[in-house]
Write a protein that holds these residues in place. Structure first.
Motif, PDB file in Angstrom:
ATOM      1  N   LEU A 111       0.827  -1.204   0.000  1.00 45.31           N
ATOM      2  CA  LEU A 111       0.000   0.000   0.000  1.00 45.31           C
ATOM      3  C   LEU A 111       0.864   1.257   0.000  1.00 45.31           C
ATOM      4  N   HIS A 112       1.938   1.248   0.782  1.00 41.41           N
ATOM      5  CA  HIS A 112       2.808   2.420   0.850  1.00 41.41           C
ATOM      6  C   HIS A 112       3.593   2.598  -0.448  1.00 41.41           C
ATOM      7  N   VAL A 113       3.986   1.495  -1.072  1.00 38.07           N
ATOM      8  CA  VAL A 113       4.623   1.569  -2.389  1.00 38.07           C
ATOM      9  C   VAL A 113       3.651   2.125  -3.427  1.00 38.07           C
ATOM     10  N   VAL A 114       2.413   1.673  -3.382  1.00 39.38           N
ATOM     11  CA  VAL A 114       1.395   2.141  -4.329  1.00 39.38           C
ATOM     12  C   VAL A 114       1.160   3.642  -4.177  1.00 39.38           C
ATOM     13  N   LEU A 115       1.077   4.129  -2.936  1.00 40.69           N
ATOM     14  CA  LEU A 115       0.855   5.560  -2.728  1.00 40.69           C
ATOM     15  C   LEU A 115       2.061   6.376  -3.183  1.00 40.69           C
ATOM     16  N   ALA A 116       3.280   5.890  -2.910  1.00 38.82           N
ATOM     17  CA  ALA A 116       4.471   6.601  -3.381  1.00 38.82           C
ATOM     18  C   ALA A 116       4.537   6.619  -4.908  1.00 38.82           C
ATOM     19  N   THR A 117       4.126   5.524  -5.539  1.00 40.42           N
ATOM     20  CA  THR A 117       4.068   5.480  -6.998  1.00 40.42           C
ATOM     21  C   THR A 117       3.098   6.520  -7.528  1.00 40.42           C
ATOM     22  N   TYR A 118       1.952   6.628  -6.891  1.00 37.32           N
ATOM     23  CA  TYR A 118       0.947   7.616  -7.288  1.00 37.32           C
ATOM     24  C   TYR A 118       1.514   9.038  -7.214  1.00 37.32           C
ATOM     25  N   VAL A 119       2.147   9.366  -6.096  1.00 38.53           N
ATOM     26  CA  VAL A 119       2.655  10.724  -5.893  1.00 38.53           C
ATOM     27  C   VAL A 119       3.863  11.009  -6.787  1.00 38.53           C
ATOM     28  N   SER A 120       4.648   9.987  -7.101  1.00 38.12           N
ATOM     29  CA  SER A 120       5.908  10.207  -7.822  1.00 38.12           C
ATOM     30  C   SER A 120       5.725  10.844  -9.184  1.00 38.12           C
ATOM     31  N   ASP A 121       4.529  10.729  -9.769  1.00 39.02           N
ATOM     32  CA  ASP A 121       4.280  11.313 -11.095  1.00 39.02           C
ATOM     33  C   ASP A 121       3.764  12.743 -11.027  1.00 39.02           C
ATOM     34  N   MET A 122       3.596  13.289  -9.829  1.00 38.26           N
ATOM     35  CA  MET A 122       3.006  14.626  -9.701  1.00 38.26           C
ATOM     36  C   MET A 122       3.992  15.746 -10.029  1.00 38.26           C
ATOM     37  N   THR A 123       5.257  15.604  -9.603  1.00 39.88           N
ATOM     38  CA  THR A 123       6.166  16.758  -9.633  1.00 39.88           C
ATOM     39  C   THR A 123       7.518  16.479 -10.264  1.00 39.88           C
ATOM     40  N   LEU A 124       7.780  15.269 -10.755  1.00 43.84           N
ATOM     41  CA  LEU A 124       9.145  14.908 -11.130  1.00 43.84           C
ATOM     42  C   LEU A 124       9.702  15.745 -12.275  1.00 43.84           C
ATOM     43  N   ALA A 139       3.641  15.210 -21.104  1.00 44.13           N
ATOM     44  CA  ALA A 139       3.034  13.943 -20.717  1.00 44.13           C
ATOM     45  C   ALA A 139       4.151  12.966 -20.377  1.00 44.13           C
ATOM     46  N   SER A 140       3.892  12.089 -19.436  1.00 46.01           N
ATOM     47  CA  SER A 140       4.879  11.077 -19.067  1.00 46.01           C
ATOM     48  C   SER A 140       5.043  10.073 -20.200  1.00 46.01           C
ATOM     49  N   LEU A 141       6.285   9.670 -20.439  1.00 40.42           N
ATOM     50  CA  LEU A 141       6.586   8.646 -21.439  1.00 40.42           C
ATOM     51  C   LEU A 141       6.940   7.311 -20.781  1.00 40.42           C
ATOM     52  N   ASP A 142       7.913   7.332 -19.890  1.00 40.08           N
ATOM     53  CA  ASP A 142       8.276   6.123 -19.159  1.00 40.08           C
ATOM     54  C   ASP A 142       8.673   6.493 -17.737  1.00 40.08           C
ATOM     55  N   HIS A 143       8.671   5.482 -16.875  1.00 43.49           N
ATOM     56  CA  HIS A 143       8.802   5.734 -15.446  1.00 43.49           C
ATOM     57  C   HIS A 143       9.411   4.497 -14.810  1.00 43.49           C
ATOM     58  N   ALA A 144      10.410   4.699 -13.966  1.00 40.59           N
ATOM     59  CA  ALA A 144      11.053   3.576 -13.284  1.00 40.59           C
ATOM     60  C   ALA A 144      11.278   3.931 -11.828  1.00 40.59           C
ATOM     61  N   MET A 145      11.111   2.952 -10.941  1.00 41.50           N
ATOM     62  CA  MET A 145      11.317   3.153  -9.517  1.00 41.50           C
ATOM     63  C   MET A 145      12.007   1.927  -8.936  1.00 41.50           C
ATOM     64  N   TRP A 146      12.897   2.164  -7.981  1.00 41.55           N
ATOM     65  CA  TRP A 146      13.560   1.099  -7.231  1.00 41.55           C
ATOM     66  C   TRP A 146      13.320   1.354  -5.745  1.00 41.55           C
ATOM     67  N   PHE A 147      12.808   0.365  -5.054  1.00 44.94           N
ATOM     68  CA  PHE A 147      12.439   0.505  -3.647  1.00 44.94           C
ATOM     69  C   PHE A 147      13.531  -0.157  -2.812  1.00 44.94           C
ATOM     70  N   HIS A 148      14.341   0.672  -2.151  1.00 44.17           N
ATOM     71  CA  HIS A 148      15.537   0.182  -1.462  1.00 44.17           C
ATOM     72  C   HIS A 148      15.264  -0.268  -0.029  1.00 44.17           C
ATOM     73  N   ARG A 149      14.492   0.534   0.689  1.00 42.67           N
ATOM     74  CA  ARG A 149      14.279   0.292   2.120  1.00 42.67           C
ATOM     75  C   ARG A 149      12.814   0.547   2.474  1.00 42.67           C
ATOM     76  N   PRO A 150      12.319  -0.076   3.531  1.00 40.54           N
ATOM     77  CA  PRO A 150      10.922   0.144   3.922  1.00 40.54           C
ATOM     78  C   PRO A 150      10.658   1.617   4.255  1.00 40.54           C
ATOM     79  N   PHE A 151       9.447   2.047   4.001  1.00 41.12           N
ATOM     80  CA  PHE A 151       9.033   3.412   4.311  1.00 41.12           C
ATOM     81  C   PHE A 151       7.530   3.424   4.483  1.00 41.12           C
ATOM     82  N   ARG A 152       7.042   4.517   5.033  1.00 42.59           N
ATOM     83  CA  ARG A 152       5.604   4.718   5.168  1.00 42.59           C
ATOM     84  C   ARG A 152       5.214   5.982   4.421  1.00 42.59           C
TER      85      ARG A 152
END
Length: 302
Positions: A209-222, A243-256
């Motif tokens: 759930l926290h990864v999903v929310l961070a994914t959602y927010v990550s496209d707002m301001t990058l 418009a966004s073309l491609d997007h990549a994320m790596w999740f290194h450590r737990p977060f909220r």
């Protein structure tokens, strides 16, 4: 504007997909500031679809709760193919590429009107120990010292646009460390932007759930950092088309995602009608949680 807790509930309901058949899910859309589905919504819903098929499988739930021991996301790679229609549902088809001892891989295709609009590859990993080092967290002002969106947006944007932006982001407390691009039009600045964010309300403990929310927010301001280098205000005021073309994320450590996270963003390049943004997401206590890279269309209207 809806109350913040209600806005978060609405967002969680939006991201909570309806199972149609095995490995097929349906998601809703909602109106956006531009006539297409917000890219962060599609990416977040695709991650929900992928996560629902990772053994032991998560049952449908408005809070996306999972069992202990489920492999958790460690990366995603996505392409936005065509703009989504905010007036139509989106069907997500999941392909179970691999179920390994340590790593699980899924491919998700989002479909509207019979054609793919987006596809995502996601990799999940069971928890394990290993080598551990990280870069040093950059300096940033405390989030409590920064203006809220409700306080800042009306200072820089027409009233109707500011109101719609506040409503669109009501589930997230997002605070710029400096003036956003649409507040400094015509001024060339270093292509770097910092934003603190967290959800307006507590979330369940499911790491997905926290990864999903961070994914959602990550496209707002990058891609803001791209605009800063050229004194452009962006899509909010219409002096660029993007418009966004491609997007990549790596999740290194737990977060909220319901605790303050620093989104430190920069743009190393813009060329050929495209702009590149790269970023790191830090927990408030200095742990590097996520790395992000995105390229988007950035065109000047003729």
């Amino acid at each position: 504007m809806p109350e913040a807790p209600s806005a978060l509930d609405d967002l969680l309901a939006l991201l909570d997909l309806e199972p149609i058949e095995r490995d097929i899910f349906r998601g809703r859309s909602r109106s956006a500031l531009v006539p297409r589905v917000f890219g962060g919504q599609v990416a977040a819903q695709a991650m929900v679809a992928a996560g629902r098929t990772v053994p032991p499988e998560r049952p449908p739930s408005s809070r996306l709760r999972s069992s202990r021991g489920v492999p958790q996301p460690h990366s995603l790679h996505a392409y936005f193919l065509v703009p989504g229609d905010p007036g139509a549902p989106i069907v997500y088809e999941v392909d179970r590429i691999r179920d390994g001892r340590s790593f699980t891989t899924r491919r998700v295709v989002a479909i509207q009107h019979g054609r793919p609009i987006f596809h995502l590859s996601a990799s999940f990993q069971t928890d394990e120990e290993g080598l551990d080092h990280q870069a040093e967290m950059p300096a940033a002002p405390d989030p409590e010292t920064l203006p809220t969106a409700e306080e800042m947006l009306p200072r820089h944007l027409p009233e109707d646009i500011a109101r719609r932006l506040v409503e669109a982001r009501a589930a997230v407390d997002l605070r710029y460390a400096d003036t956003p691009p649409w507040g400094s039009v015509g001024t060339l600045r270093e292509p770097r932007s910092q934003v603190w964010f967290r959800t307006h309300g507590k979330l369940a403990d499911d790491p997905l759930l926290h990864v999903v929310l961070a994914t959602y927010v990550s496209d707002m301001t990058l891609l803001d950092s791209v605009l800063l280098a050229h004194g452009r205000g962006g899509w909010a005021i219409g002096d660029v088309v993007g418009a966004s073309l491609d997007h990549a994320m790596w999740f290194h450590r737990p977060f909220r995602a319901d605790e303050w996270l620093l989104y430190d963003q920069e743009s190393p390049s813009a060329a050929a009608g495209r702009g590149l943004g790269q970023a790191r997401i830090w927990t408030r206590d200095g742990r590097l949680a996520v790395s992000v890279i995105q390229e988007g269309v950035v065109r000047v209207p003729r």
